[in-house]
Enzyme design. Structure first.
Site, mmCIF file in Angstrom:
data_model
loop_
_atom_site.group_PDB
_atom_site.id
_atom_site.type_symbol
_atom_site.label_atom_id
_atom_site.label_comp_id
_atom_site.label_asym_id
_atom_site.label_seq_id
_atom_site.Cartn_x
_atom_site.Cartn_y
_atom_site.Cartn_z
ATOM 1 N N ARG A 116 -41.682 24.860 -27.041
ATOM 2 C CA ARG A 116 -41.989 23.811 -27.842
ATOM 3 C C ARG A 116 -41.728 24.735 -29.264
ATOM 4 N NH1 ARG A 116 -41.767 18.632 -24.468
ATOM 5 N NH2 ARG A 116 -39.868 18.807 -22.769
ATOM 6 N N GLY B 281 -31.800 18.442 -14.916
ATOM 7 C CA GLY B 281 -32.707 19.293 -16.145
ATOM 8 C C GLY B 281 -33.643 18.483 -17.273
ATOM 9 N N SER B 282 -33.284 17.236 -18.192
ATOM 10 C CA SER B 282 -34.583 16.452 -18.144
ATOM 11 C C SER B 282 -35.321 15.620 -17.189
ATOM 12 C CB SER B 282 -34.106 15.238 -19.075
ATOM 13 O OG SER B 282 -33.366 16.147 -20.004
ATOM 14 N N GLU C 5 -35.260 23.566 -23.628
ATOM 15 C CA GLU C 5 -37.536 23.673 -23.878
ATOM 16 C C GLU C 5 -37.548 22.133 -24.232
ATOM 17 O OE1 GLU C 5 -39.368 25.309 -23.562
ATOM 18 O OE2 GLU C 5 -38.558 27.146 -23.468
ATOM 19 N N TRP D 176 -29.167 27.974 -15.562
ATOM 20 C CA TRP D 176 -29.551 28.282 -17.066
ATOM 21 C C TRP D 176 -30.833 28.744 -17.105
ATOM 22 C CZ3 TRP D 176 -27.830 22.685 -17.700
ATOM 23 C CH2 TRP D 176 -26.360 22.407 -17.328
ATOM 24 N N ILE D 177 -31.193 30.032 -16.805
ATOM 25 C CA ILE D 177 -32.428 30.483 -16.245
ATOM 26 C C ILE D 177 -32.291 31.322 -17.523
ATOM 27 C CG2 ILE D 177 -34.208 31.729 -15.298
ATOM 28 C CD1 ILE D 177 -33.623 29.087 -14.713
#
Length: 377
Positions: free
Chosen positions: A235, A132-133, A355, A154-155
């Site tokens: 973002r 993820g991150s 994001e 998680w798209i």
């Protein structure tokens, strides 16, 4: 913020998005949330109005407006339904703009117009269950013929998109590349829809790729650079979404404070309520100012990594905190589905996660501030 800070074109686009949000989105938002339904027809209508490609040049099928106008649209849509807001945000800034910026002329001519006109939907496939991150830990791989194998998690827009910007490790070395994958390609399929706390009108899907043919986007090994540039832009859009959610919470809390009677007068006459609403409005305006600053830097082609991180960090915190306080103003009613405050609260939380989490935003800001002193030895 004052409308005098906007151009005539920006005000016109904002008003168009506001009318659409009030008339076509807000009346259906509670049902979409309750039924977990994706508003396909509304998305198509957004395309007809030019709002699925607000900041895409007219030559490529878009509305040709600037990036701030796009953020204004996201705020207004998210004020009515944050799920629709993130659908448009990911479609535009994470799906369409990377192709516009990094694609070949042939790719841009073929892929961008149907996306900008809303005939098709785009998605951004970077995250995996173990990355993820830490995007550098991705395990999805592409071979020499750009056949991609792996899974993504998680798209946003995953079950409805036609064009996917997918990131995978290159066949040689450990560098990542960016690829375009089309819905219906061999070996490609969404595997499940995620059950979420909020944003229930948006699609969040897992993807499976088994030898799926893709086409390279940008240069070999440029995947992480493309991903980070895309996230820098995305973002700002998520910050605009957070501002829209927070504004919706302020609107419902203010309206309730004017009407709700207690001790023989509206509760808005109580100083405790007045102070809460004043702080709420002040912080929302501050968040909006950060979004507008970052959007203008992006439009001017100037560095905006830190400013985008600041906007997202602050706006997401404002949204999460003040949606909770809006429930407090409404009291017991705020905890029920009779009022939308509880939906705003559920929708707001994820703005601190996707994001780039708030923790990642703080790292971005601190490293720019401290340089090498902020990095581990």
């Amino acid at each position: 913020m004052s409308l005098h800070e906007l151009t005539d074109d920006q005000r016109e686009i904002r008003e168009l998005a506001r009318r659409f949000a009030d008339e076509e989105v807000a009346p259906q938002a509670a049902a979409w949330d309750r039924e977990h339904s994706f508003p396909t027809q509304v998305v198509q209508h957004l395309g007809e109005l030019g709002l699925m490609g607000v900041c895409v040049p007219e030559a490529h099928g878009g509305a040709g407006a600037d990036f701030l106008s796009y953020c204004l649209v996201l705020e207004e849509l998210s004020r009515a339904d944050a799920g629709l807001g993130v659908t448009v945000a990911v479609h535009t800034s994470a799906g369409t703009l990377p192709i516009l910026e990094h694609g070949t002329r042939e790719q841009v001519d073929r892929l961008v117009p149907p996306l900008a006109q809303g005939h098709e939907l785009a998605a951004f496939a970077l995250t995996e269950s173990g990355s993820g991150s830490d995007a550098g830990a991705m395990r999805t791989r592409a071979d020499e013929e750009f056949r991609i194998t792996g899974t993504k998690q998680w798209i946003t827009n995953g079950s409805h998109a036609h064009t996917f910007v997918v990131f995978a490790r290159e066949p040689e070395g450990e560098r990542a590349g960016a690829f375009v994958v089309r819905r219906g390609a061999a070996g490609f399929r969404p595997t499940r829809e995620e059950e979420k706390l909020g944003l229930n009108s948006s699609s969040t899907a897992d993807l499976s790729l088994e030898g799926t043919p893709g086409e390279r986007l940008g240069e070999a090994g440029a995947g992480m650079r493309i991903a980070l540039r895309t996230l820098d832009t995305g973002r700002i859009g998520i910050a605009a979404q957070a501002v829209g959610i927070a504004q919706a919470a302020l609107d419902v809390a203010t309206g309730y404070a004017k009407e709700r009677q207690a001790f023989g007068r509206p509760i808005g006459a109580l100083q405790a309520i007045q102070q809460k609403l004043a702080d709420m409005q002040t912080e929302i305006e501050a968040a909006r100012a950060l979004v507008w600053r970052a959007a203008r830097l992006k439009e001017a082609g100037r560095p905006h990594t830190v400013e985008g991180a600041q906007a997202k960090l602050f706006a997401s915190r404002v949204a999460r905190h003040w949606t909770g306080e809006a429930i407090q103003v409404l009291g017991g009613y705020g905890y029920t589905k009779e009022f939308p405050a509880e939906r705003y609260y559920r929708d707001a939380k994820v703005t601190e996660i996707y994001e780039g989490t708030s923790e990642i935003q703080r790292l971005v800001i601190a490293r720019a501030l401290l340089g090498d002193a902020a990095r581990d030895a």
